[in-house]
Motif scaffolding. Structure first.
Motif, PDB file in Angstrom:
ATOM      1  N   LEU A  66     -92.347 -39.848 -13.409  1.00 53.00           N
ATOM      2  CA  LEU A  66     -90.915 -39.763 -13.131  1.00 53.00           C
ATOM      3  C   LEU A  66     -90.362 -41.063 -12.564  1.00 53.00           C
ATOM      4  O   LEU A  66     -89.166 -41.317 -12.638  1.00 53.00           O
ATOM      5  CB  LEU A  66     -90.629 -38.656 -12.122  1.00 53.00           C
ATOM      6  CG  LEU A  66     -90.941 -37.232 -12.538  1.00 53.00           C
ATOM      7  CD1 LEU A  66     -90.601 -36.285 -11.400  1.00 53.00           C
ATOM      8  CD2 LEU A  66     -90.189 -36.864 -13.795  1.00 53.00           C
ATOM      9  N   GLY A  67     -91.226 -41.839 -11.954  1.00 49.13           N
ATOM     10  CA  GLY A  67     -90.809 -43.075 -11.300  1.00 49.13           C
ATOM     11  C   GLY A  67     -91.748 -43.362 -10.146  1.00 49.13           C
ATOM     12  O   GLY A  67     -92.867 -42.844 -10.103  1.00 49.13           O
ATOM     13  N   GLU A  68     -91.270 -44.166  -9.225  1.00 45.91           N
ATOM     14  CA  GLU A  68     -92.085 -44.538  -8.067  1.00 45.91           C
ATOM     15  C   GLU A  68     -91.396 -44.144  -6.773  1.00 45.91           C
ATOM     16  O   GLU A  68     -90.169 -44.171  -6.681  1.00 45.91           O
ATOM     17  CB  GLU A  68     -92.354 -46.038  -8.060  1.00 45.91           C
ATOM     18  CG  GLU A  68     -93.245 -46.485  -9.187  1.00 45.91           C
ATOM     19  CD  GLU A  68     -93.659 -47.927  -9.078  1.00 45.91           C
ATOM     20  OE1 GLU A  68     -93.297 -48.618  -8.086  1.00 45.91           O
ATOM     21  OE2 GLU A  68     -94.375 -48.397  -9.989  1.00 45.91           O
TER      22      GLU A  68
ATOM     23  N   PHE B 288     -95.242 -41.404  -9.347  1.00 43.56           N
ATOM     24  CA  PHE B 288     -95.166 -39.958  -9.177  1.00 43.56           C
ATOM     25  C   PHE B 288     -95.242 -39.328 -10.561  1.00 43.56           C
ATOM     26  O   PHE B 288     -94.303 -39.411 -11.348  1.00 43.56           O
ATOM     27  CB  PHE B 288     -93.857 -39.554  -8.477  1.00 43.56           C
ATOM     28  CG  PHE B 288     -93.837 -38.132  -8.018  1.00 43.56           C
ATOM     29  CD1 PHE B 288     -94.069 -37.819  -6.692  1.00 43.56           C
ATOM     30  CD2 PHE B 288     -93.597 -37.096  -8.914  1.00 43.56           C
ATOM     31  CE1 PHE B 288     -94.046 -36.491  -6.264  1.00 43.56           C
ATOM     32  CE2 PHE B 288     -93.574 -35.779  -8.494  1.00 43.56           C
ATOM     33  CZ  PHE B 288     -93.804 -35.477  -7.163  1.00 43.56           C
ATOM     34  N   TRP B 289     -96.394 -38.718 -10.854  1.00 40.71           N
ATOM     35  CA  TRP B 289     -96.674 -38.118 -12.155  1.00 40.71           C
ATOM     36  C   TRP B 289     -96.514 -36.605 -12.094  1.00 40.71           C
ATOM     37  O   TRP B 289     -96.797 -35.988 -11.064  1.00 40.71           O
ATOM     38  CB  TRP B 289     -98.112 -38.434 -12.581  1.00 40.71           C
ATOM     39  CG  TRP B 289     -98.316 -39.877 -12.907  1.00 40.71           C
ATOM     40  CD1 TRP B 289     -98.635 -40.880 -12.035  1.00 40.71           C
ATOM     41  CD2 TRP B 289     -98.216 -40.476 -14.190  1.00 40.71           C
ATOM     42  NE1 TRP B 289     -98.732 -42.060 -12.707  1.00 40.71           N
ATOM     43  CE2 TRP B 289     -98.488 -41.846 -14.039  1.00 40.71           C
ATOM     44  CE3 TRP B 289     -97.911 -39.984 -15.467  1.00 40.71           C
ATOM     45  CZ2 TRP B 289     -98.471 -42.723 -15.112  1.00 40.71           C
ATOM     46  CZ3 TRP B 289     -97.905 -40.868 -16.536  1.00 40.71           C
ATOM     47  CH2 TRP B 289     -98.178 -42.223 -16.351  1.00 40.71           C
ATOM     48  N   VAL B 290     -96.089 -36.026 -13.205  1.00 37.78           N
ATOM     49  CA  VAL B 290     -96.004 -34.574 -13.319  1.00 37.78           C
ATOM     50  C   VAL B 290     -96.656 -34.142 -14.630  1.00 37.78           C
ATOM     51  O   VAL B 290     -96.703 -34.899 -15.607  1.00 37.78           O
ATOM     52  CB  VAL B 290     -94.557 -34.039 -13.253  1.00 37.78           C
ATOM     53  CG1 VAL B 290     -93.924 -34.328 -11.903  1.00 37.78           C
ATOM     54  CG2 VAL B 290     -93.702 -34.587 -14.368  1.00 37.78           C
ATOM     55  N   ASP B 291     -97.124 -32.934 -14.624  1.00 41.27           N
ATOM     56  CA  ASP B 291     -97.671 -32.298 -15.807  1.00 41.27           C
ATOM     57  C   ASP B 291     -96.611 -32.291 -16.902  1.00 41.27           C
ATOM     58  O   ASP B 291     -95.430 -32.062 -16.632  1.00 41.27           O
ATOM     59  CB  ASP B 291     -98.079 -30.871 -15.420  1.00 41.27           C
ATOM     60  CG  ASP B 291     -98.518 -30.052 -16.592  1.00 41.27           C
ATOM     61  OD1 ASP B 291     -99.704 -30.095 -16.934  1.00 41.27           O
ATOM     62  OD2 ASP B 291     -97.639 -29.349 -17.158  1.00 41.27           O
ATOM     63  N   ARG B 292     -97.013 -32.534 -18.132  1.00 39.17           N
ATOM     64  CA  ARG B 292     -96.039 -32.613 -19.235  1.00 39.17           C
ATOM     65  C   ARG B 292     -95.241 -31.322 -19.399  1.00 39.17           C
ATOM     66  O   ARG B 292     -94.062 -31.361 -19.727  1.00 39.17           O
ATOM     67  CB  ARG B 292     -96.747 -32.985 -20.532  1.00 39.17           C
ATOM     68  CG  ARG B 292     -97.728 -31.931 -20.994  1.00 39.17           C
ATOM     69  CD  ARG B 292     -98.450 -32.359 -22.267  1.00 39.17           C
ATOM     70  NE  ARG B 292     -99.500 -31.418 -22.555  1.00 39.17           N
ATOM     71  CZ  ARG B 292    -100.789 -31.657 -22.400  1.00 39.17           C
ATOM     72  NH1 ARG B 292    -101.186 -32.827 -21.967  1.00 39.17           N
ATOM     73  NH2 ARG B 292    -101.676 -30.742 -22.689  1.00 39.17           N
ATOM     74  N   ASP B 293     -95.876 -30.175 -19.175  1.00 34.71           N
ATOM     75  CA  ASP B 293     -95.151 -28.905 -19.281  1.00 34.71           C
ATOM     76  C   ASP B 293     -94.149 -28.741 -18.138  1.00 34.71           C
ATOM     77  O   ASP B 293     -93.056 -28.218 -18.336  1.00 34.71           O
ATOM     78  CB  ASP B 293     -96.120 -27.723 -19.301  1.00 34.71           C
ATOM     79  CG  ASP B 293     -97.007 -27.726 -20.539  1.00 34.71           C
ATOM     80  OD1 ASP B 293     -96.544 -28.199 -21.601  1.00 34.71           O
ATOM     81  OD2 ASP B 293     -98.158 -27.262 -20.446  1.00 34.71           O
ATOM     82  N   LEU B 294     -94.520 -29.185 -16.944  1.00 35.19           N
ATOM     83  CA  LEU B 294     -93.594 -29.144 -15.813  1.00 35.19           C
ATOM     84  C   LEU B 294     -92.386 -30.024 -16.097  1.00 35.19           C
ATOM     85  O   LEU B 294     -91.246 -29.651 -15.806  1.00 35.19           O
ATOM     86  CB  LEU B 294     -94.291 -29.588 -14.529  1.00 35.19           C
ATOM     87  CG  LEU B 294     -93.438 -29.562 -13.260  1.00 35.19           C
ATOM     88  CD1 LEU B 294     -93.087 -28.139 -12.876  1.00 35.19           C
ATOM     89  CD2 LEU B 294     -94.149 -30.252 -12.122  1.00 35.19           C
ATOM     90  N   PHE B 295     -92.621 -31.185 -16.687  1.00 36.99           N
ATOM     91  CA  PHE B 295     -91.506 -32.068 -17.011  1.00 36.99           C
ATOM     92  C   PHE B 295     -90.542 -31.399 -17.991  1.00 36.99           C
ATOM     93  O   PHE B 295     -89.324 -31.508 -17.830  1.00 36.99           O
ATOM     94  CB  PHE B 295     -91.993 -33.394 -17.587  1.00 36.99           C
ATOM     95  CG  PHE B 295     -90.854 -34.301 -17.966  1.00 36.99           C
ATOM     96  CD1 PHE B 295     -90.099 -34.924 -16.991  1.00 36.99           C
ATOM     97  CD2 PHE B 295     -90.530 -34.501 -19.296  1.00 36.99           C
ATOM     98  CE1 PHE B 295     -89.026 -35.743 -17.334  1.00 36.99           C
ATOM     99  CE2 PHE B 295     -89.462 -35.312 -19.654  1.00 36.99           C
ATOM    100  CZ  PHE B 295     -88.709 -35.936 -18.671  1.00 36.99           C
TER     101      PHE B 295
END
Length: 124
Positions: A56-58, A64-71
């Motif tokens: 998502l960014g920093e 800050f990473w998120v699961d592809r399904d959560l995104f």
């Protein structure tokens, strides 16, 4: 451009403490249950990303990473990283020994923000 993630002052302060103890950091939030419902903080590279996970960014220089399904579910929402006192739902995140836990607050982007979002990157 509109950031997809920001942080509170409490989160910034805790990240600074964790960086001093552990060096470079990263965050990951999955869409599952238990630990996956809260952002987890790891030493950079301490969590192996899956194909197509989304950054998502920093926050304070930490990806800050998120699961592809959560995104897919939350792509129209702004994340604000915050901190709560107490033990979270697991023990893998670096703030746990300090009796703190990271939390995310969500809000929907405005129409103007949606038209000016910072692009995301994905893990390959």
């Amino acid at each position: 451009m509109t950031n997809r993630i920001d942080s509170t002052q409490k989160a910034k302060e805790l990240i600074a403490i964790l960086k001093a103890q552990h060096g470079d950091l990263m965050f990951y939030q999955a869409g599952g249950c238990c630990e996956g419902t809260q952002p987890q903080c790891f030493e950079k590279g301490g969590y192996y990303l899956r194909m197509h996970d989304v950054c998502l960014g920093e926050v304070e220089g930490c990806e800050f990473w998120v699961d592809r399904d959560l995104f897919e579910y939350w792509q129209f929402s702004h994340f604000t990283l915050d901190v709560l006192d107490g033990f979270g739902v697991g023990g893998f995140s670096l703030e746990t020994p300090l009796q703190k836990t990271f939390k995310v607050h969500y809000r929907l982007f405005t129409k103007a923000e949606l038209e000016d979002l910072v692009p995301v990157k994905t893990a390959e």
